[in-house]
Each structure stands twice: as structure tokens, then as C-alpha cells.
Motif scaffolding. Structure first.
Motif, mmCIF file in Angstrom:
data_model
loop_
_atom_site.group_PDB
_atom_site.id
_atom_site.type_symbol
_atom_site.label_atom_id
_atom_site.label_comp_id
_atom_site.label_asym_id
_atom_site.label_seq_id
_atom_site.Cartn_x
_atom_site.Cartn_y
_atom_site.Cartn_z
ATOM 1 N N MET A 1 0.848 -1.178 0.000
ATOM 2 C CA MET A 1 0.000 0.000 0.000
ATOM 3 C C MET A 1 0.891 1.238 0.000
ATOM 4 O O MET A 1 1.837 1.331 0.782
ATOM 5 C CB MET A 1 -0.909 -0.023 1.224
ATOM 6 C CG MET A 1 -1.611 1.287 1.469
ATOM 7 S SD MET A 1 -2.764 1.212 2.834
ATOM 8 C CE MET A 1 -4.249 1.030 1.895
ATOM 9 N N ALA A 2 0.566 2.168 -0.824
ATOM 10 C CA ALA A 2 1.332 3.414 -0.913
ATOM 11 C C ALA A 2 1.300 4.144 0.420
ATOM 12 O O ALA A 2 0.248 4.258 1.060
ATOM 13 C CB ALA A 2 0.759 4.302 -2.008
ATOM 14 N N GLY A 3 2.446 4.609 0.867
ATOM 15 C CA GLY A 3 2.535 5.357 2.105
ATOM 16 C C GLY A 3 2.688 4.510 3.354
ATOM 17 O O GLY A 3 2.839 5.045 4.446
ATOM 18 N N ALA A 4 2.646 3.179 3.208
ATOM 19 C CA ALA A 4 2.805 2.303 4.370
ATOM 20 C C ALA A 4 4.251 2.330 4.847
ATOM 21 O O ALA A 4 5.177 2.494 4.064
ATOM 22 C CB ALA A 4 2.382 0.879 4.023
ATOM 23 N N VAL A 5 4.436 2.159 6.156
ATOM 24 C CA VAL A 5 5.753 2.153 6.774
ATOM 25 C C VAL A 5 6.114 0.719 7.131
ATOM 26 O O VAL A 5 5.300 -0.003 7.718
ATOM 27 C CB VAL A 5 5.745 3.027 8.055
ATOM 28 C CG1 VAL A 5 7.092 3.011 8.739
ATOM 29 C CG2 VAL A 5 5.304 4.437 7.733
ATOM 30 N N VAL A 8 9.468 -2.716 10.682
ATOM 31 C CA VAL A 8 10.765 -2.545 11.342
ATOM 32 C C VAL A 8 11.028 -1.075 11.648
ATOM 33 O O VAL A 8 11.650 -0.743 12.653
ATOM 34 C CB VAL A 8 11.892 -3.136 10.463
ATOM 35 C CG1 VAL A 8 13.259 -2.845 11.028
ATOM 36 C CG2 VAL A 8 11.689 -4.631 10.290
ATOM 37 N N ASP A 9 10.530 -0.184 10.809
ATOM 38 C CA ASP A 9 10.769 1.251 10.960
ATOM 39 C C ASP A 9 9.592 1.994 11.592
ATOM 40 O O ASP A 9 9.724 3.163 11.951
ATOM 41 C CB ASP A 9 11.056 1.880 9.592
ATOM 42 C CG ASP A 9 12.257 1.250 8.920
ATOM 43 O OD1 ASP A 9 13.250 0.970 9.621
ATOM 44 O OD2 ASP A 9 12.208 1.034 7.693
ATOM 45 N N ALA A 10 8.463 1.344 11.718
ATOM 46 C CA ALA A 10 7.241 2.016 12.184
ATOM 47 C C ALA A 10 7.305 2.348 13.664
ATOM 48 O O ALA A 10 7.903 1.621 14.462
ATOM 49 C CB ALA A 10 6.029 1.123 11.919
ATOM 50 N N ASP A 36 -3.419 6.347 12.365
ATOM 51 C CA ASP A 36 -2.296 7.285 12.331
ATOM 52 C C ASP A 36 -1.221 6.794 11.369
ATOM 53 O O ASP A 36 -0.548 7.593 10.729
ATOM 54 C CB ASP A 36 -1.668 7.434 13.719
ATOM 55 C CG ASP A 36 -2.584 8.140 14.701
ATOM 56 O OD1 ASP A 36 -3.391 8.980 14.262
ATOM 57 O OD2 ASP A 36 -2.498 7.848 15.904
ATOM 58 N N THR A 37 -1.030 5.473 11.302
ATOM 59 C CA THR A 37 0.017 4.870 10.479
ATOM 60 C C THR A 37 -0.491 3.569 9.885
ATOM 61 O O THR A 37 -1.205 2.822 10.540
ATOM 62 C CB THR A 37 1.263 4.547 11.345
ATOM 63 O OG1 THR A 37 1.683 5.723 12.018
ATOM 64 C CG2 THR A 37 2.402 4.009 10.512
ATOM 65 N N VAL A 38 -0.092 3.311 8.652
ATOM 66 C CA VAL A 38 -0.342 2.012 8.019
ATOM 67 C C VAL A 38 1.002 1.310 7.929
ATOM 68 O O VAL A 38 1.982 1.883 7.453
ATOM 69 C CB VAL A 38 -0.970 2.167 6.614
ATOM 70 C CG1 VAL A 38 -1.134 0.818 5.940
ATOM 71 C CG2 VAL A 38 -2.314 2.878 6.717
#
Length: 70
Positions: A1-5, A8-10, A36-38
Motif C-alpha cells: 500500500m502506498a505510504g505504508a511504513v 521494522v521502521d514504524a 495514524d500509520t499504516v
């Protein structure tokens, strides 16, 4: 998915809610809008999806790994 983190880095705060979508359709548009985050899980080879239970286990393990000493 575009923009997903990558997981390991999230940023996975100690106090958070983890939502997991079903294979195929994933999360609803409403759930994605509230997030807030994907987070994504890096995969090897041509596989484009991972079983939802396996994905949940990977992400929860990463959360526990970071916060088990807390």
C-alpha cells in the motif's frame, strides 16, 4: 500500500490499537482514515499478500519485542 511504513521502521507506541484487515479487501476506508500509520511487512519473492493471522503475529511480536522491558 502506498505510504505504508515497514514494521521494522514504524513507530509502535506502547499504548496503541492494532487493526488487522482480512486478506483481499484489507481494512475498510473508515478504518484506514482513522489510522495514524499504516504498517507493511517486508516479503521475499513474488508473494503480494500474507495470511492475516500470520501478519498479526508478526506485528504483535515486533510490538512485544520493543516493549517487553517496559
Amino acid at each position: 500500500m502506498a505510504g505504508a511504513v515497514d514494521v521494522v521502521d514504524a513507530d509502535l507506541p506502547e499504548r496503541c490499537i492494532l487493526l488487522f484487515g482480512q486478506e483481499g479487501p484489507g481494512l475498510s476506508a473508515e478504518a484506514l482514515a482513522a489510522a495514524d500509520t499504516v504498517v507493511s511487512i517486508r516479503q521475499f519473492g513474488s508473494t503480494r499478500s500474507i495470511n492475516a493471522a500470520a501478519a498479526a503475529a508478526i506485528v504483535m511480536h515486533e510490538w512485544v519485542r520493543r516493549h517487553s522491558a517496559a
